[in-house]
Each structure stands twice: as C-alpha cells, then as structure tokens.
Design an enzyme around this catalytic site. Structure first.
Site, PDB file in Angstrom:
ATOM      1  N   LYS A  93       0.818  -1.209   0.000  1.00 19.57           N
ATOM      2  CA  LYS A  93       0.000   0.000   0.000  1.00 19.57           C
ATOM      3  C   LYS A  93       0.852   1.259   0.000  1.00 19.57           C
ATOM      4  O   LYS A  93       0.513   2.246  -0.654  1.00 19.57           O
ATOM      5  CB  LYS A  93      -0.969  -0.004   1.195  1.00 19.57           C
ATOM      6  CG  LYS A  93      -2.053  -1.053   1.043  1.00 19.57           C
ATOM      7  CD  LYS A  93      -3.207  -0.897   2.004  1.00 19.57           C
ATOM      8  CE  LYS A  93      -4.273  -1.951   1.674  1.00 19.57           C
ATOM      9  NZ  LYS A  93      -5.444  -1.909   2.512  1.00 19.57           N
ATOM     10  N   LYS A 147      -5.645 -10.416  -6.628  1.00 18.48           N
ATOM     11  CA  LYS A 147      -6.893 -10.537  -5.867  1.00 18.48           C
ATOM     12  C   LYS A 147      -7.848  -9.405  -6.236  1.00 18.48           C
ATOM     13  O   LYS A 147      -7.414  -8.307  -6.593  1.00 18.48           O
ATOM     14  CB  LYS A 147      -6.626 -10.538  -4.361  1.00 18.48           C
ATOM     15  CG  LYS A 147      -6.248  -9.202  -3.774  1.00 18.48           C
ATOM     16  CD  LYS A 147      -6.457  -9.149  -2.258  1.00 18.48           C
ATOM     17  CE  LYS A 147      -6.276  -7.702  -1.795  1.00 18.48           C
ATOM     18  NZ  LYS A 147      -6.678  -7.429  -0.449  1.00 18.48           N
ATOM     19  N   LYS A 153     -10.570  -3.265  -3.917  1.00 20.11           N
ATOM     20  CA  LYS A 153     -11.211  -1.987  -4.249  1.00 20.11           C
ATOM     21  C   LYS A 153     -10.246  -1.042  -4.940  1.00 20.11           C
ATOM     22  O   LYS A 153     -10.661  -0.155  -5.661  1.00 20.11           O
ATOM     23  CB  LYS A 153     -11.823  -1.353  -3.005  1.00 20.11           C
ATOM     24  CG  LYS A 153     -10.845  -1.021  -1.905  1.00 20.11           C
ATOM     25  CD  LYS A 153     -11.568  -0.361  -0.750  1.00 20.11           C
ATOM     26  CE  LYS A 153     -10.646  -0.052   0.402  1.00 20.11           C
ATOM     27  NZ  LYS A 153     -10.267  -1.232   1.178  1.00 20.11           N
TER      28      LYS A 153
HETATM   29  N1  AQP Z   1     -10.254 -10.700  -3.047  1.00 19.66           N
HETATM   30  C1  AQP Z   1     -10.538 -11.134  -1.831  1.00 19.66           C
HETATM   31  N2  AQP Z   1     -10.791 -12.441  -1.618  1.00 19.66           N
HETATM   32  C2  AQP Z   1     -11.087 -12.890  -0.376  1.00 19.66           C
HETATM   33  N3  AQP Z   1     -11.174 -12.092   0.705  1.00 19.66           N
HETATM   34  C3  AQP Z   1     -10.940 -10.777   0.540  1.00 19.66           C
HETATM   35  N4  AQP Z   1     -10.947  -9.708   1.391  1.00 19.66           N
HETATM   36  C4  AQP Z   1     -10.645  -8.583   0.704  1.00 19.66           C
HETATM   37  N5  AQP Z   1     -10.428  -8.879  -0.587  1.00 19.66           N
HETATM   38  C5  AQP Z   1     -10.620 -10.224  -0.722  1.00 19.66           C
HETATM   39  C6  AQP Z   1     -11.265  -9.808   2.813  1.00 19.66           C
HETATM   40  O1  AQP Z   1     -12.294  -8.888   3.120  1.00 19.66           O
HETATM   41  C7  AQP Z   1     -12.169  -8.485   4.487  1.00 19.66           C
HETATM   42  C8  AQP Z   1     -12.340  -7.006   4.614  1.00 19.66           C
HETATM   43  O2  AQP Z   1     -11.285  -6.363   3.991  1.00 19.66           O
HETATM   44  P1  AQP Z   1     -10.799  -4.923   4.394  1.00 19.66           P
HETATM   45  O3  AQP Z   1     -11.858  -4.152   5.041  1.00 19.66           O
HETATM   46  O4  AQP Z   1      -9.487  -5.006   5.065  1.00 19.66           O
HETATM   47  O5  AQP Z   1     -10.637  -4.381   3.007  1.00 19.66           O
HETATM   48  P2  AQP Z   1      -9.370  -4.485   2.191  1.00 19.66           P
HETATM   49  O6  AQP Z   1      -8.509  -5.652   2.493  1.00 19.66           O
HETATM   50  O7  AQP Z   1      -8.777  -3.159   2.357  1.00 19.66           O
HETATM   51  O8  AQP Z   1     -10.102  -4.731   0.848  1.00 19.66           O
HETATM   52  P3  AQP Z   1      -9.386  -4.570  -0.470  1.00 19.66           P
HETATM   53  O9  AQP Z   1     -10.411  -4.424  -1.493  1.00 19.66           O
HETATM   54  O10 AQP Z   1      -8.411  -5.663  -0.598  1.00 19.66           O
HETATM   55  O11 AQP Z   1      -8.700  -3.169  -0.263  1.00 19.66           O
HETATM   56  P4  AQP Z   1      -7.346  -2.655  -0.850  1.00 19.66           P
HETATM   57  O12 AQP Z   1      -7.561  -2.549  -2.324  1.00 19.66           O
HETATM   58  O13 AQP Z   1      -7.207  -1.304  -0.177  1.00 19.66           O
HETATM   59  O14 AQP Z   1      -6.312  -3.637  -0.452  1.00 19.66           O
HETATM   60  C9  AQP Z   1     -10.819  -8.983   4.958  1.00 19.66           C
HETATM   61  O15 AQP Z   1     -11.005 -10.098   5.799  1.00 19.66           O
HETATM   62  C10 AQP Z   1     -10.109  -9.376   3.691  1.00 19.66           C
HETATM   63  O16 AQP Z   1      -9.218 -10.448   3.907  1.00 19.66           O
END
Ligand code: AQP
Length: 332
Positions: free
Chosen positions: A112, A195, A198
C-alpha cells in the site's frame, strides 16, 4: 462458546465480492457457533485520507450492508470501532511491544505504501496491523474470519499475544485465523492473477455488491478466461475459469465437481451467462435490504449503540487487566 472477531473497512462505499465471499459469509456462519463480534473499522479507514462527510455516510452504509448480508444483532455484536475507545488505548500498548523491523515486514504495508509513494504513506498506515492486533485481543478472540491477505496480520497478533503473556502473565487468548481455503482469495475478473480489491487497476474486474445488477452481469460476461475451451477447475492453468467456478459454487451451494459435469462440452459463454444470472439474483435482494436499513437511520443507530455497549463491556475488562499487568497506577 468460543469467541470470534473481525472488522471491515468502510472506505469504498460498496463492499465487493471478495469481501463478501472471503470474509462476510464467514461472519454470518460464525454467529451460529461463536460469541461473535464484528465491527466497521473506521479508525483503520483514516490511515488514508478520508472526506469527513463521506466517511460518516460510508460507515453507516457498511453497517447496513453487514446487516443485509445476514448479521443479526440478536445473534452477534455489531459495532463501530471508534465507539469503543479501548481499541486506540490497547493499540498504543501493542505499538510499544512491536519491533520496528517486525512491523516493517508486513507485506500489506509495503504494497500500500508503494502504491501511495513513501512520502505520502502515514505512520497510521504503518501501524495499522498493530491496531488490528489490539482489535482482536480486546475480545479474547479464538477465531478471526478473514481472507488470505490478512494471514500475516493474524500471525503478528498471535506473536504479540504470546509476547505479552510471557512478559506480564497470562492475559490474552491466542487467536487463530479462520480462513476458508476455497474462497480465501477471490480474483479480479479481468486479471485473475491478482486478488479482487477496491484499489484494483481494472474497475471492470471488480464486482461491487451495490452496483446496478445489469452492470454486474456485464462484468461477469466479459470476465477474462483463456484460449482453451474446457470448463475445468485448475487454478494454475486456468485461473480465470477457476475463479468463476469458485464464485458460482459458493453462491449456489453446488460443488465445483457438479458444475464441471454440468458444463462438460459447453462453451465459456454458457458458464458466464448462467453465473451472471446467479450474481444478479444475489445482488438484487442485497441492494434492497441494504437500502431498507439505510432508510431507517434511527433503527440502524440503535443497533450500533447497543453493539458498542456490549463490545465496551468486554473491551474495558480486557484493557483493565492489561493495564494492571503492565504496572499502570489505577485511576481513582
Ligand atoms: N479478493 C478477496 N478475496 C477474499 N477475501 C478478501 N478480502 C478482501 N479482498 C478479498 C477480505 O475482506 C475483508 C475485509 O477487507 P478490508 O476491510 O481489510 O478491506 P481491504 O482488504 O482493504 O479490501 P481490499 O479491497 O483488498 O482493499 P485494498 O484494495 O485497499 O487492499 C478482509 O477479511 C479481507 O481479507
């Protein structure tokens, strides 16, 4: 009952399919077997810049989506992280137990901060996993339902729980990640090597649960597959098709083997068209239910107030025990 704890960020507005299949579905299931605590992690959200009005709206929206997905306030505790000040308080304690090198090894921070540029990444983003440690330990959680990308943070949580217990005496339960292998990593529909996330580089590869169902169907129909024609689960050779099969299987409760059999000799187009329909059937009521919770903000806030009250009772007790073990003078 064993305890479960997890949190989800309110930053993107809509949750995406990876969040739902990888994490939220497990939150719903664990309500039945665990004393479960789930929170919208707004303290984590501000590790990157947030517009105040948007953050407030997205926090309510996140809670509404969790309820729409099936969290039941009578069967679990749902709350907003910033409503329970003990998170920040135990977070500080955990910062003081974490090695700088140890925190530097967290791959999510590396990814990140690389995306943002080292100068723009905040110290909060750096210590995000340590706050997550506090989130989990405050509730003496046994199981932490998360996707694969969170495994390293749960490992850190276990290390710090053990470190604290060794140094100051038994205080915290040592939690285990609850990761369901099949759905631990849902992939981007346009780039099945990464993966679904967002911050995906390809919005077409990201299924937001609150998007127009028609747009969602279109994204499924244009998912990247491969030049072969066989519908077979093989994540190495056929990551795109395998991802679609995983999603299909999880949303319908049918096994991947059953689906492979059904689509034997059929074209990728048939699989995509049917999955698009399954997806529309899933997101349509989800959107309606989310809107119903949003339409009654007083009821939503009452659920969150009750959740915070229940969460605080547990968190305050754990924090008091930790403060005492550390040697802080009790406040009179
Ligand atoms: N692609 C995925 N497959 C399975 N599990 C996933 N999670 C996120 N992406 C996947 C799980 O969702 C939960 C909440 O995640 P978060 O609130 O931490 O959001 P995040 O990880 O910031 O989501 P993103 O979309 O992956 O954000 P960015 O793009 O900022 O990295 C967690 O339990 C996560 O494992």
């Amino acid at each position: 009952r064993p305890r479960a704890l997890s949190g989800i960020q309110p930053t993107a507005g809509s949750f995406h399919l990876g969040n739902y299949l990888g994490a939220i579905r497990q939150y719903v299931a664990l309500q039945e077997t665990h004393d479960a605590f789930y929170m919208v992690v707004d303290l984590h959200a501000i590790t990157v810049p947030q517009d105040p009005a948007e953050l407030r709206a997205n926090t309510r929206l996140a809670a509404a989506q969790l309820l729409a997905a099936g969290l039941d306030p009578d069967r679990c505790t749902l709350f907003i992280q910033s409503h329970v000040p003990e998170h920040a308080q135990l977070g500080w304690v955990m910062n003081c137990l974490t090695g700088f090198g140890e925190a530097s090894r967290m791959t999510q921070f590396k990814d990140k901060s690389a995306k943002q540029g080292a100068d723009r990444a905040t110290v909060g983003l750096f210590t995000y996993p340590v706050l997550q440690v506090a989130d989990i330990l405050l509730y003496q959680a046994d199981a932490v339902p998360v996707g694969e990308d969170q495994r390293q943070h749960i490992e850190l949580t276990r290390d710090l729980a053990e470190r604290f217990n060794t140094r100051f005496g038994d205080t915290f339960s040592v939690p285990a990640p609850h990761i369901v292998k099949e759905v631990a990593k849902i992939y981007d529909l346009q780039d099945p090597a990464v993966k679904m996330s967002k911050s995906a580089s390809t919005p077409k590869g990201l299924i937001n649960l609150l998007d127009e169902p028609k747009a969602t169907a279109k994204k499924v129909k244009s998912a990247v597959t491969d030049t072969d024609t066989v519908i077979r689960f093989d994540p190495v050779e056929k990551p795109g098709v395998s991802n679609l099969l995983t999603i299909y299987s999880t949303l319908t409760g049918r096994t991947v083997a059953e689906l492979e059999k059904e689509y034997e000799g059929k074209m990728y187009g048939a699989l995509k068209t049917d999955l698009a329909e399954v997806m529309v059937e899933f997101v349509t009521p989800f959107r309606t239910r989310t809107q119903e919770f949003l339409d009654d903000p007083a009821a939503l806030d009452a659920i969150l107030a009750q959740g915070a009250h229940k969460a605080r009772a547990v968190a305050a007790k754990t924090l008091a025990a930790a403060y005492d073990r550390i040697g802080f003078l009790p406040a009179k």
